[in-house]
Write an enzyme that holds these catalytic residues in place. Structure first.
Site, mmCIF file in Angstrom:
data_model
loop_
_atom_site.group_PDB
_atom_site.id
_atom_site.type_symbol
_atom_site.label_atom_id
_atom_site.label_comp_id
_atom_site.label_asym_id
_atom_site.label_seq_id
_atom_site.Cartn_x
_atom_site.Cartn_y
_atom_site.Cartn_z
ATOM 1 N N ARG A 140 -46.686 -5.553 53.583
ATOM 2 C CA ARG A 140 -46.497 -4.248 52.931
ATOM 3 C C ARG A 140 -46.201 -3.166 53.971
ATOM 4 O O ARG A 140 -45.398 -2.270 53.741
ATOM 5 C CB ARG A 140 -47.720 -3.886 52.074
ATOM 6 C CG ARG A 140 -47.670 -2.483 51.515
ATOM 7 C CD ARG A 140 -48.553 -2.202 50.300
ATOM 8 N NE ARG A 140 -49.786 -2.942 50.235
ATOM 9 C CZ ARG A 140 -50.876 -2.686 50.972
ATOM 10 N NH1 ARG A 140 -50.891 -1.690 51.835
ATOM 11 N NH2 ARG A 140 -51.959 -3.418 50.832
ATOM 12 N N TYR A 152 -30.747 13.173 36.476
ATOM 13 C CA TYR A 152 -30.902 11.811 35.952
ATOM 14 C C TYR A 152 -32.072 11.760 34.957
ATOM 15 O O TYR A 152 -33.159 12.291 35.241
ATOM 16 C CB TYR A 152 -31.138 10.856 37.132
ATOM 17 C CG TYR A 152 -31.415 9.439 36.725
ATOM 18 C CD1 TYR A 152 -30.422 8.651 36.145
ATOM 19 C CD2 TYR A 152 -32.667 8.875 36.899
ATOM 20 C CE1 TYR A 152 -30.680 7.349 35.752
ATOM 21 C CE2 TYR A 152 -32.936 7.573 36.521
ATOM 22 C CZ TYR A 152 -31.932 6.816 35.944
ATOM 23 O OH TYR A 152 -32.199 5.522 35.565
ATOM 24 N N ASP A 170 -30.615 13.729 46.001
ATOM 25 C CA ASP A 170 -30.345 12.403 45.449
ATOM 26 C C ASP A 170 -28.861 12.132 45.667
ATOM 27 O O ASP A 170 -28.013 12.758 45.046
ATOM 28 C CB ASP A 170 -30.716 12.386 43.953
ATOM 29 C CG ASP A 170 -30.508 11.011 43.302
ATOM 30 O OD1 ASP A 170 -29.689 10.226 43.811
ATOM 31 O OD2 ASP A 170 -31.157 10.745 42.273
ATOM 32 N N LYS A 196 -27.379 1.070 42.669
ATOM 33 C CA LYS A 196 -26.031 1.475 42.281
ATOM 34 C C LYS A 196 -25.035 1.116 43.384
ATOM 35 O O LYS A 196 -24.883 -0.038 43.699
ATOM 36 C CB LYS A 196 -26.043 2.975 41.938
ATOM 37 C CG LYS A 196 -27.235 3.407 41.052
ATOM 38 C CD LYS A 196 -27.225 2.792 39.676
ATOM 39 C CE LYS A 196 -28.532 3.015 38.900
ATOM 40 N NZ LYS A 196 -29.024 4.366 38.817
HETATM 41 C C1 PLP Z 1 -30.290 5.030 38.568
HETATM 42 C C2 PLP Z 1 -30.622 6.319 39.173
HETATM 43 C C3 PLP Z 1 -31.921 6.623 39.600
HETATM 44 C C4 PLP Z 1 -33.068 5.644 39.385
HETATM 45 O O1 PLP Z 1 -32.920 4.490 40.143
HETATM 46 P P1 PLP Z 1 -33.442 3.028 39.727
HETATM 47 O O2 PLP Z 1 -32.972 2.175 40.838
HETATM 48 O O3 PLP Z 1 -32.821 2.696 38.400
HETATM 49 O O4 PLP Z 1 -34.923 3.104 39.614
HETATM 50 C C5 PLP Z 1 -32.137 7.840 40.215
HETATM 51 N N1 PLP Z 1 -31.155 8.737 40.392
HETATM 52 C C6 PLP Z 1 -29.896 8.487 39.985
HETATM 53 C C7 PLP Z 1 -28.836 9.503 40.210
HETATM 54 C C8 PLP Z 1 -29.580 7.284 39.372
HETATM 55 O O5 PLP Z 1 -28.332 7.042 38.951
#
Ligand code: PLP
Length: 368
Positions: A49, A101, A171, A196
């Site tokens: 961890r 989001y 983000d 993504k």
């Molecule tokens: C998908 C997404 C998240 C969350 O991420 P996960 O990997 O699904 O937990 C956060 N911010 C944005 C802009 C996203 O597209």
């Protein structure tokens, strides 16, 4: 490796990381524990961890790609956001764009209820300063926003953050470090849903955080370990593998999206096309919400699914998917109405993507 270009950094990630064997592709270290030769003697690895060699390659790699001091690989993008939220205290306020989001909105709603860590949403970037008070601790930007594709000026927000002594968090999921590196514009923390574009193959759930500054990085490392917000060695390896082609993928996503935008802008059944001018994400609105379900059902190549950034083209319906947790009135007021579709333009041949859209629109026209 110091001054290499982003393409070289991406491709070389993990190479020359295992001098014992010379493995070009980094090994997946599954071991949960590491032998100590005596008290206080450690190879630097003790328990999975805390530190894992495979995860470490990814963490150092993303830190270098984003120009930060430390990287943290978490089990999902939401876990990455929780790691960021772990540095705040009850009473703190965080300013965010209204078009955020859906999962971030939902998580912050429960953080507000549970811990009194309060999200404050802005609709107009020019009025952000009016929302700042002595409780404000950070600005958390998403740029471009999801799903309305609003692009914010990082330098403008950085200047506000510095003036009011606020943490600047971005983000960077939609652009990836290929198109945007917020730390170069003064951000303290950058995060990704690694699920993504970063992993990029619609096969891995992951989150990444990059921090700038020693004290902040140490705090995040402490919290990541104590909270267990870590990515598994195997998934770390999948993300490393995905990153090696990020530049090629982003280039093609961008090229394909531009062709799709051109097509959609000429289609009479489409009223709005939202695109920033770079990257693979766009949104568009159909003339009537009644057209949405038939539209989605008639797609043959493009998949109706809830994610983005993979090789396969996806169309998402924010109203019932990513933004379903935002109350109807609030959602519509924010511009996410029932006619809006979000498009993650994939890596197929652009002509084939457009041909699929064409056959859908032709059928819709015949049925009208
Ligand atoms: C998908 C997404 C998240 C969350 O991420 P996960 O990997 O699904 O937990 C956060 N911010 C944005 C802009 C996203 O597209």
């Amino acid at each position: 490796m110091t001054k290499n270009s982003i393409e070289t950094k991406l491709v070389q990630l993990g190479n020359q990381s295992d001098p014992r064997t010379g493995a070009v592709n980094p090994p997946i270290y599954l071991s949960t524990a590491y032998k100590h030769t005596g008290i206080g003697e450690s190879t630097g690895y003790d328990y999975i961890r805390t530190k894992n060699p495979t995860r470490e390659i990814l963490e150092n790699g993303i830190a270098e790609l984003e120009g930060g001091d430390a990287g943290f690989a978490c089990s999902s993008g939401m876990a990455a956001i929780q790691l960021i939220l772990s540095i705040f205290k009850p009473g703190d306020e965080i300013i965010l764009p209204e078009d955020v989001y859906g999962g971030t909105y939902r998580l912050l709603k429960s953080y507000n209820e549970l811990y009194n860590i309060r999200p404050v949403y802005f609709s107009n970037a020019e009025q952000v300063e009016e929302l700042i008070n002595e409780k404000t601790k950070a600005i958390f930007l998403e740029t471009p926003t999801n799903p309305l594709m609003i692009e914010f000026d990082l330098d403008y927000f950085n200047q506000i953050c510095k003036k009011h002594n606020l943490m600047f968090i971005v983000d960077n999921t939609f652009y990836s470090p290929y198109f945007q590196r917020p730390i170069e514009h003064g951000a303290d923390i950058v995060m990704h849903s690694g699920t993504k574009y970063i992993a990029g193959h619609n096969d891995t759930l992951a989150g990444l955080v990059v921090s700038k500054g020693k004290e902040l990085s140490e705090k995040l490392a402490y919290n990541q370990n104590s909270m267990g917000l870590v990515l598994s060695p195997f998934d770390s390896w999948l993300v490393i593998r995905g990153l090696k082609t990020l530049h090629l993928r982003m280039k093609q996503h961008d090229e394909n999206a531009k062709r799709v935008v051109k097509f959609l802008k000429e289609e009479p059944l489409v009223t709005d096309v939202l695109y920033t001018g770079k990257g693979g994400m766009l949104s568009f609105k159909l003339q009537k919400s009644d057209l949405v379900n038939p539209f989605l059902k008639k797609m043959k190549l493009i998949t109706f699914a809830e994610s983005l950034g993979g090789p396969e083209s996806f169309i998402t319906y924010p109203a019932t998917q990513t933004h379903a947790d935002i109350p109807y009135e609030e959602r519509v007021a924010r511009g996410v109405d029932d006619c809006l579709l979000r498009f993650s333009v994939g890596l197929e041949n652009a002509e084939d993507i457009i041909a699929d859209l064409k056959q859908v629109f032709n059928q819709l026209r015949e049925e009208q």
